[in-house]
Design a protein around this motif. Structure first.
Motif, PDB file in Angstrom:
ATOM      1  N   ASN A 187      42.568  59.194  50.230  1.00 37.86           N
ATOM      2  CA  ASN A 187      42.668  58.123  49.361  1.00 37.86           C
ATOM      3  C   ASN A 187      43.562  56.958  50.095  1.00 37.86           C
ATOM      4  N   ILE A 188      42.913  55.955  50.634  1.00 41.82           N
ATOM      5  CA  ILE A 188      43.635  54.959  51.320  1.00 41.82           C
ATOM      6  C   ILE A 188      43.427  53.749  50.663  1.00 41.82           C
ATOM      7  N   GLU A 189      44.642  53.116  50.366  1.00 38.65           N
ATOM      8  CA  GLU A 189      44.890  51.878  49.638  1.00 38.65           C
ATOM      9  C   GLU A 189      45.230  50.542  50.770  1.00 38.65           C
ATOM     10  N   TYR A 190      44.837  49.536  50.332  1.00 38.85           N
ATOM     11  CA  TYR A 190      45.370  48.289  51.202  1.00 38.85           C
ATOM     12  C   TYR A 190      46.090  47.459  50.217  1.00 38.85           C
ATOM     13  N   LYS A 191      47.060  46.609  50.675  1.00 42.03           N
ATOM     14  CA  LYS A 191      47.993  45.783  50.068  1.00 42.03           C
ATOM     15  C   LYS A 191      48.338  44.653  50.927  1.00 42.03           C
ATOM     16  N   THR A 192      48.355  43.461  50.368  1.00 45.89           N
ATOM     17  CA  THR A 192      48.717  42.126  51.000  1.00 45.89           C
ATOM     18  C   THR A 192      50.249  42.296  51.233  1.00 45.89           C
ATOM     19  N   TYR A 193      50.702  41.917  52.461  1.00 38.66           N
ATOM     20  CA  TYR A 193      51.985  41.800  52.625  1.00 38.66           C
ATOM     21  C   TYR A 193      52.907  41.167  51.753  1.00 38.66           C
ATOM     22  N   THR A 194      54.233  41.825  51.214  1.00 36.26           N
ATOM     23  CA  THR A 194      55.063  40.934  50.631  1.00 36.26           C
ATOM     24  C   THR A 194      56.227  40.982  51.269  1.00 36.26           C
ATOM     25  N   LYS A 195      57.396  40.342  50.912  1.00 38.49           N
ATOM     26  CA  LYS A 195      58.710  40.464  51.599  1.00 38.49           C
ATOM     27  C   LYS A 195      59.365  41.559  51.492  1.00 38.49           C
ATOM     28  N   LEU A 214      37.966  53.478  57.926  1.00 40.81           N
ATOM     29  CA  LEU A 214      38.144  52.911  56.397  1.00 40.81           C
ATOM     30  C   LEU A 214      38.674  51.247  56.584  1.00 40.81           C
ATOM     31  N   THR A 215      39.855  51.293  57.497  1.00 41.00           N
ATOM     32  CA  THR A 215      40.502  50.006  57.701  1.00 41.00           C
ATOM     33  C   THR A 215      39.538  49.130  58.208  1.00 41.00           C
ATOM     34  N   MET A 216      38.570  49.318  59.107  1.00 40.58           N
ATOM     35  CA  MET A 216      37.561  48.361  59.592  1.00 40.58           C
ATOM     36  C   MET A 216      36.677  47.989  58.663  1.00 40.58           C
ATOM     37  N   ASP A 217      36.233  48.938  57.634  1.00 38.06           N
ATOM     38  CA  ASP A 217      35.346  48.484  56.810  1.00 38.06           C
ATOM     39  C   ASP A 217      36.019  47.546  55.549  1.00 38.06           C
ATOM     40  N   PHE A 218      37.194  47.758  55.458  1.00 37.30           N
ATOM     41  CA  PHE A 218      38.040  46.924  54.465  1.00 37.30           C
ATOM     42  C   PHE A 218      38.036  45.784  55.294  1.00 37.30           C
ATOM     43  N   ILE A 219      38.374  45.695  56.405  1.00 36.50           N
ATOM     44  CA  ILE A 219      38.692  44.028  57.020  1.00 36.50           C
ATOM     45  C   ILE A 219      37.305  43.387  57.045  1.00 36.50           C
ATOM     46  N   GLU A 220      36.012  44.245  57.276  1.00 34.66           N
ATOM     47  CA  GLU A 220      34.817  43.377  57.158  1.00 34.66           C
ATOM     48  C   GLU A 220      34.921  42.819  55.940  1.00 34.66           C
ATOM     49  N   LEU A 221      34.981  43.467  54.644  1.00 37.64           N
ATOM     50  CA  LEU A 221      34.908  42.809  53.232  1.00 37.64           C
ATOM     51  C   LEU A 221      35.815  41.947  52.840  1.00 37.64           C
ATOM     52  N   GLU A 222      36.986  42.006  53.599  1.00 36.62           N
ATOM     53  CA  GLU A 222      37.958  40.973  53.345  1.00 36.62           C
ATOM     54  C   GLU A 222      37.470  39.664  53.812  1.00 36.62           C
ATOM     55  N   SER A 223      37.151  40.102  55.062  1.00 41.47           N
ATOM     56  CA  SER A 223      36.842  38.842  55.852  1.00 41.47           C
ATOM     57  C   SER A 223      35.608  37.953  55.260  1.00 41.47           C
ATOM     58  N   LYS A 224      34.555  38.597  54.689  1.00 44.02           N
ATOM     59  CA  LYS A 224      33.535  38.190  54.030  1.00 44.02           C
ATOM     60  C   LYS A 224      34.028  37.277  52.740  1.00 44.02           C
ATOM     61  N   LYS A 225      35.010  37.680  52.069  1.00 45.78           N
ATOM     62  CA  LYS A 225      35.569  37.141  50.926  1.00 45.78           C
ATOM     63  C   LYS A 225      36.313  35.730  51.353  1.00 45.78           C
ATOM     64  N   LEU A 226      36.893  35.865  52.710  1.00 48.88           N
ATOM     65  CA  LEU A 226      37.610  34.701  53.228  1.00 48.88           C
ATOM     66  C   LEU A 226      36.799  33.708  54.038  1.00 48.88           C
ATOM     67  N   ASN A 227      35.413  33.944  53.869  1.00 46.86           N
ATOM     68  CA  ASN A 227      34.554  33.003  54.680  1.00 46.86           C
ATOM     69  C   ASN A 227      34.749  33.171  56.236  1.00 46.86           C
TER      70      ASN A 227
END
Length: 159
Positions: free
Chosen positions: A2-10, A99-112
């Protein structure tokens, strides 16, 4: 897994810098931690530049991926470059990369993002196989690079 992704924070800075050091050690790339920290702060302080995502398993950071934005007339607008992609050694070859490559593709679509580019060492057969399985193809071009010394990166070391 079960992998999750989180945007970087400080709060993630110390852990990410350790992983960046490990990433650069794999191929013996030059890495100055002070410059790495400055670049990390600069990059993550400006969403126009891109995104850094942490790869998490059971609340622990097990890797990261950096998506840097650009613009391409050929690709009809915003494109992105996977600048760094690192998974800690104990978690490799377990499907995290896919899984990460799939995540990046989905995020990229959201980010145009209209196209994602990446660079891979020619001898890294496992990474090449992963990227090809996810639809990445050679464009029969060679990536050429020239480093430019500016006042912003005056510590650049010419090898």
């Amino acid at each position: 897994m079960n992998i999750e992704y989180k945007t970087y924070t400080k709060r993630d800075k110390s852990d990410v810098l350790k992983m960046m050091t490990s990433f650069n050690e794999i191929y013996d790339y030059d890495f100055d931690p002070k410059i790495g920290e400055k670049n990390l702060i600069d990059f993550t302080s400006n969403e126009i530049l891109g995104r850094l995502y942490l790869i998490k398993y059971q609340q622990s950071n097990i890797g990261y991926i950096v998506l840097s934005f650009g613009f391409s007339f050929e690709y009809e607008g915003r494109d992105a470059f996977i600048d760094e992609f690192y998974i800690k050694e104990n978690y490799r070859n377990q499907g995290v990369g896919k899984l990460t490559m799939d995540f990046i593709e989905l995020e990229s679509k959201k980010l145009n993002v209209n196209a994602i580019h990446l660079e891979v060492e020619s001898h890294n057969s496992k990474a090449n196989k992963l990227y090809m399985s996810k639809g990445y193809k050679s464009n029969n071009r060679i990536l050429l690079t020239k480093k430019i010394k500016t006042t912003a990166n005056n510590s650049y070391k010419n090898k």
